[in-house]
Design an enzyme around this catalytic site. Structure first.
Site, mmCIF file in Angstrom:
data_model
loop_
_atom_site.group_PDB
_atom_site.id
_atom_site.type_symbol
_atom_site.label_atom_id
_atom_site.label_comp_id
_atom_site.label_asym_id
_atom_site.label_seq_id
_atom_site.Cartn_x
_atom_site.Cartn_y
_atom_site.Cartn_z
ATOM 1 N N HIS A 125 56.576 -36.736 125.656
ATOM 2 C CA HIS A 125 57.682 -36.309 126.387
ATOM 3 C C HIS A 125 59.168 -36.868 125.727
ATOM 4 O O HIS A 125 60.213 -36.566 126.161
ATOM 5 C CB HIS A 125 57.902 -36.855 127.789
ATOM 6 C CG HIS A 125 56.772 -36.310 128.620
ATOM 7 N ND1 HIS A 125 56.432 -34.827 128.518
ATOM 8 C CD2 HIS A 125 55.295 -36.587 129.287
ATOM 9 C CE1 HIS A 125 55.561 -34.335 129.330
ATOM 10 N NE2 HIS A 125 54.983 -35.542 129.684
ATOM 11 N N HIS A 175 49.639 -35.632 122.300
ATOM 12 C CA HIS A 175 48.795 -34.223 122.669
ATOM 13 C C HIS A 175 49.442 -32.850 121.833
ATOM 14 O O HIS A 175 50.534 -32.600 122.277
ATOM 15 C CB HIS A 175 48.639 -34.179 124.060
ATOM 16 C CG HIS A 175 47.807 -33.011 124.580
ATOM 17 N ND1 HIS A 175 47.709 -32.608 125.862
ATOM 18 C CD2 HIS A 175 47.028 -32.266 123.894
ATOM 19 C CE1 HIS A 175 46.995 -31.912 125.775
ATOM 20 N NE2 HIS A 175 46.585 -31.325 124.798
ATOM 21 N N GLU A 220 45.291 -36.456 121.019
ATOM 22 C CA GLU A 220 44.605 -35.523 122.071
ATOM 23 C C GLU A 220 44.492 -34.024 121.585
ATOM 24 O O GLU A 220 45.705 -33.487 121.243
ATOM 25 C CB GLU A 220 45.408 -35.646 123.171
ATOM 26 C CG GLU A 220 45.120 -36.920 123.977
ATOM 27 C CD GLU A 220 46.107 -37.291 125.268
ATOM 28 O OE1 GLU A 220 45.699 -38.250 125.831
ATOM 29 O OE2 GLU A 220 46.877 -36.548 125.520
ATOM 30 N N HIS A 278 46.075 -41.275 132.754
ATOM 31 C CA HIS A 278 46.848 -39.984 133.541
ATOM 32 C C HIS A 278 47.298 -40.413 134.798
ATOM 33 O O HIS A 278 46.899 -40.813 135.662
ATOM 34 C CB HIS A 278 45.761 -39.042 133.480
ATOM 35 C CG HIS A 278 46.482 -37.738 134.002
ATOM 36 N ND1 HIS A 278 46.794 -36.807 132.555
ATOM 37 C CD2 HIS A 278 46.822 -36.832 134.879
ATOM 38 C CE1 HIS A 278 47.436 -35.841 133.180
ATOM 39 N NE2 HIS A 278 47.524 -35.651 134.668
#
Length: 242
Positions: free
Chosen positions: A9, A42, A69, A190
């Site tokens: 992010h 990811h 990921e 998560h």
């Protein structure tokens, strides 16, 4: 217990304006300096946050290790073999989802996952499978040759009642112990935050937590160094609790 800081992010903020900042590389280095044991990224098929160049740049810059990921696709397999991260975590992926919604269904894809696992393992990359804390999926992960599982903590993190959170916690705890008894290395992640991480961090069978969104959110107010430091401290203190 190890902390993997997911920097996806950082790239989300950068991409919102199409700029070159904030830099995922800089974020990775800051996270390492202040307690991250590894960096997680990811690379999604739609490249919504992390880009291919980010993965190469971070891999070349960091001093710890990279956990990449990726979805179970030939394109991502080729990318992993080019980047050569220390770890690859195979995750389920849907283009329309906001974030990963559940664990990988290993039972339904055993042959393909076994093939990917062998190729990556032969290349010297350790393979992890992101799965729900379900004994059948955990057993299947071992059967396909994956040495590591990452247990999906999303249902625990999103629980709307204390009773539901306890139920989900017990599921994760039981799954972690079952996986450990099978000889698997157990990670988890998560939806974990500074407010809900303690019970999960107390599960001694879990070796590593991968945390991203909440850390980056906290960094907006505290700065990334302090956000990482506080999470690492919370995990450490959890291990000391009876």
């Amino acid at each position: 217990m190890l902390l993997g800081v997911n920097i996806d992010h950082i790239a989300t903020v950068r991409n919102a304006r199409g700029t070159t900042y904030p830099s995922p590389v800089e974020a990775a280095l800051v996270a390492e300096t202040h307690g991250a044991d590894l960096i997680t990224m990811h690379l999604r098929e739609d490249r919504r946050h992390i880009k291919d160049a980010d993965v190469f740049a971070v891999k070349n810059a960091i001093r710890t290790r990279l956990n990449l990921e990726m979805a179970l696709t030939e394109e991502m397999l080729e990318n992993a073999l080019k980047v050569m991260p220390e770890d690859v975590c195979i995750v389920p992926e849907k283009r329309q989802e906001i974030t990963t919604e559940g664990g990988l269904d290993v039972l339904a894809q055993q042959e393909k996952i076994a093939g990917f696992t062998k190729i990556l393992t032969d290349a010297g990359i350790r393979v992890s499978l992101f799965i729900d804390a379900d004994d059948r999926q955990i057993q299947a992960a071992r059967d396909v040759g994956a040495p590591v599982v990452e247990l999906h903590t999303g249902a625990y993190a999103d629980a709307r009642s204390h009773a539901e959170q306890i139920r989900q916690f017990e599921r994760i705890q039981n799954g972690a112990h079952f996986a450990g008894d099978l000889g698997l290395v157990v990670n988890a992640g998560h939806g974990l935050t500074i407010h809900n991480v303690t019970p999960i961090a107390q599960i001694l069978a879990i070796r590593e937590l991968n945390i991203g969104h909440s850390l980056i959110a906290q960094a907006l107010f505290l700065g990334l160094p302090e956000a990482v430091r506080q999470m690492k401290e919370a995990m450490f203190r959890a291990r000391l609790l009876p």
